[in-house]
Design a protein around this motif. Structure first.
Motif, PDB file in Angstrom:
ATOM      1  N   UNK A 184     -33.472   0.024  21.649  1.00  0.00           N
ATOM      2  CA  UNK A 184     -32.460  -0.996  21.385  1.00  0.00           C
ATOM      3  C   UNK A 184     -33.064  -2.400  21.330  1.00  0.00           C
ATOM      4  N   UNK A 185     -34.293  -2.548  21.806  1.00  0.00           N
ATOM      5  CA  UNK A 185     -34.972  -3.842  21.727  1.00  0.00           C
ATOM      6  C   UNK A 185     -35.728  -4.019  20.404  1.00  0.00           C
ATOM      7  N   UNK A 186     -35.755  -2.986  19.584  1.00  0.00           N
ATOM      8  CA  UNK A 186     -36.337  -3.123  18.247  1.00  0.00           C
ATOM      9  C   UNK A 186     -35.445  -4.046  17.426  1.00  0.00           C
ATOM     10  N   UNK A 187     -36.050  -5.027  16.787  1.00  0.00           N
ATOM     11  CA  UNK A 187     -35.268  -5.974  15.986  1.00  0.00           C
ATOM     12  C   UNK A 187     -34.751  -5.321  14.717  1.00  0.00           C
ATOM     13  N   UNK A 188     -35.618  -4.563  14.026  1.00  0.00           N
ATOM     14  CA  UNK A 188     -35.206  -3.819  12.843  1.00  0.00           C
ATOM     15  C   UNK A 188     -36.026  -2.528  12.742  1.00  0.00           C
ATOM     16  N   UNK A 189     -35.349  -1.456  12.388  1.00  0.00           N
ATOM     17  CA  UNK A 189     -36.006  -0.214  12.026  1.00  0.00           C
ATOM     18  C   UNK A 189     -36.172  -0.195  10.515  1.00  0.00           C
ATOM     19  N   UNK A 190     -37.339   0.234  10.043  1.00  0.00           N
ATOM     20  CA  UNK A 190     -37.561   0.418   8.615  1.00  0.00           C
ATOM     21  C   UNK A 190     -37.468   1.906   8.305  1.00  0.00           C
ATOM     22  N   UNK A 191     -36.546   2.263   7.432  1.00  0.00           N
ATOM     23  CA  UNK A 191     -36.373   3.650   7.002  1.00  0.00           C
ATOM     24  C   UNK A 191     -36.912   3.806   5.590  1.00  0.00           C
ATOM     25  N   UNK A 192     -37.958   4.606   5.382  1.00  0.00           N
ATOM     26  CA  UNK A 192     -38.496   4.796   4.036  1.00  0.00           C
ATOM     27  C   UNK A 192     -37.546   5.532   3.087  1.00  0.00           C
ATOM     28  N   UNK A 197     -32.336   6.248   6.925  1.00  0.00           N
ATOM     29  CA  UNK A 197     -31.521   5.082   7.281  1.00  0.00           C
ATOM     30  C   UNK A 197     -30.164   5.520   7.826  1.00  0.00           C
ATOM     31  N   UNK A 198     -29.502   6.424   7.128  1.00  0.00           N
ATOM     32  CA  UNK A 198     -28.170   6.845   7.550  1.00  0.00           C
ATOM     33  C   UNK A 198     -28.213   7.624   8.866  1.00  0.00           C
ATOM     34  N   UNK A 199     -29.251   8.444   9.051  1.00  0.00           N
ATOM     35  CA  UNK A 199     -29.370   9.217  10.294  1.00  0.00           C
ATOM     36  C   UNK A 199     -29.556   8.299  11.489  1.00  0.00           C
ATOM     37  N   UNK A 200     -30.356   7.245  11.334  1.00  0.00           N
ATOM     38  CA  UNK A 200     -30.616   6.331  12.442  1.00  0.00           C
ATOM     39  C   UNK A 200     -29.493   5.322  12.642  1.00  0.00           C
ATOM     40  N   UNK A 201     -28.824   4.927  11.558  1.00  0.00           N
ATOM     41  CA  UNK A 201     -27.720   3.969  11.679  1.00  0.00           C
ATOM     42  C   UNK A 201     -26.590   4.538  12.521  1.00  0.00           C
ATOM     43  N   UNK A 202     -26.431   5.846  12.509  1.00  0.00           N
ATOM     44  CA  UNK A 202     -25.406   6.497  13.322  1.00  0.00           C
ATOM     45  C   UNK A 202     -25.614   6.198  14.806  1.00  0.00           C
TER      46      UNK A 202
END
Length: 409
Positions: A184-192, A197-202
């Motif tokens: 949760x301290x990650x500022x942004x996740x990069x999804x290739x 992206x959708x799996x992690x955004x959940x």
């Protein structure tokens, strides 16, 4: 700008390292300073920052006390926290970009950077933040039971090789980092891939996960009309890759088409002994790899797990080769059915056989799909597009963190 890249390996061990080294080169070309943080290893490339690298870890000690100590460092590495803290204080980077940091470096380095008010970007090469065993697989079947942040299924299902001990260690790791809110301290996740992206955004929210496709330098690859009438698989030989389905399909077709398997992995000898009609050529690099790709008729990607954005597909597209691939995960974003290749249902040998034969029997179709694959990779998956998106993200985050209103977590 000063960019600190962190990855547990500092040599080309796999796809995550290829992506990271490409990004470091791109950032240097854009006149940014690059700083490296990793683990010591005799295979490492040279780095002027290697005095900050953590000691090599193997997690295979026969001693019980050593195993306990290793298990604790597997979850949280005080050495990695101390050394990355010293590196940040000495070099004062503007941002930390993490790639494959699990186990040897641990997500604890995210917390260390956050405490020093450094924004953190994490590229998602796999599903580790929502699946402690990385793959979202259980017994060969897709599983999403841990996606909501509760990891008890890991214990009840013994997801780590059927071992309660290994599963308990991964459960403890997941629960610890959930408790201290590392991800949760990650500022942004990069999804290739958009699928990733959708799996992690959940789990982490759609504003925190952005889609930046991987890139490839297609200009370095010379396309060719060479066609030696073989199907080529490139990659690791492990259960989730679907190679057994491919080999069974080849055997069921009485080896009526030529199959070349390029790669190594835990199942190599088993496959070699059970499927003698396939040609196993081992791990290929350099000109041998280029030649093997140029002469192939079709590249096959028979994965049975939710692949993210396989570099092997981008490489095949850059070579203007048609691809037959599983309709799963992020693969259909690259292999567009009837446009850049053909898709089949995972684990379905009959479907796979039909798709392969359709291409092998039609040279014109191979040429059309391969040509469109090359056009798409040049237009949508170039390294320059990747670099532009990455720099835009870095600049946006550094502006936010330099704002007086930015509070330290």
């Amino acid at each position: 700008m000063k960019i600190l890249f962190a990855n547990k390996f500092f040599f080309r061990n796999g796809g995550s390292e290829v992506v990271m080294f490409n990004e470091m080169d791109l950032m240097r070309q854009a006149d940014n300073d690059v700083i490296e943080f990793s683990m010591r290893d005799p295979r490492n490339l040279p780095s002027k920052y290697d005095r900050y690298f953590v000691s090599e870890k193997s997690y295979r000690s026969p001693s019980r006390s050593s195993r306990i100590k290793s298990a604790l460092s597997f979850i949280h590495s005080p050495e990695a926290v101390e050394k990355i803290g010293a590196l940040i204080l000495d070099e004062k980077p503007d941002i930390l970009h993490c790639h494959n940091i699990y186990h040897q470096l641990t997500p604890s380095i995210i917390n260390a950077a956050s405490r020093l008010n450094i924004p953190v970007v994490l590229t998602l090469h796999d599903y580790k933040p929502i699946c402690p065993v990385y793959t979202r697989l259980r017994g060969g079947d897709v599983c999403t039971k841990c996606s909501d942040g509760r990891f008890e299924s890991l214990l009840t299902q013994r997801c780590a090789d059927g071992s309660l001990g290994k599963s308990a260690l991964l459960w403890a790791e997941a629960r610890y980092h959930a408790m201290v809110r590392s991800y949760h301290r990650v500022s942004r996740f990069i999804a290739p891939s958009r699928f990733m992206r959708d799996a992690m955004a959940h789990r982490f929210g759609k504003d925190k996960v952005i889609h930046i496709p991987n890139g490839i330098d297609a200009s370095r690859i010379r396309t060719s009309d060479d066609d030696d009438r073989y199907v080529l698989y490139l990659g690791r030989l492990s259960p989730e890759k679907g190679v057994e389905t491919l080999l069974q399909t080849h055997a069921a077709d009485d080896a009526s088409w030529r199959l070349v398997i390029a790669g190594t992995g835990p199942l190599l000898e088993d496959y070699r002994s059970r499927f003698p009609s396939a040609e196993f050529v081992g791990h290929l690099t350099g000109e041998v790899l280029e030649t093997t790709l140029r002469r192939a008729s079709v590249i096959v990607v028979p994965s049975e797990w939710h692949e993210n954005s396989p570099l092997s597909i981008l490489e095949a597209m850059a070579h203007a080769k048609p691809i037959v691939a599983s309709r799963i995960g992020g693969i259909p974003e690259l292999v567009r059915d009837g446009v850049t290749g053909l898709l089949f249902e995972p684990k379905n040998s009959r479907d796979l056989s039909g798709r392969l034969k359709a291409l092998l029997d039609d040279a014109g179709l191979r040429t059309r799909l391969g040509g469109e694959a090359r056009r798409v990779v040049e237009a949508e998956y170039s390294l320059s597009r990747h670099a532009t998106a990455l720099l835009s993200l870095y600049e946006s985050l550094t502006r936010q963190f330099k704002s007086p209103s930015k509070a330290v977590s």
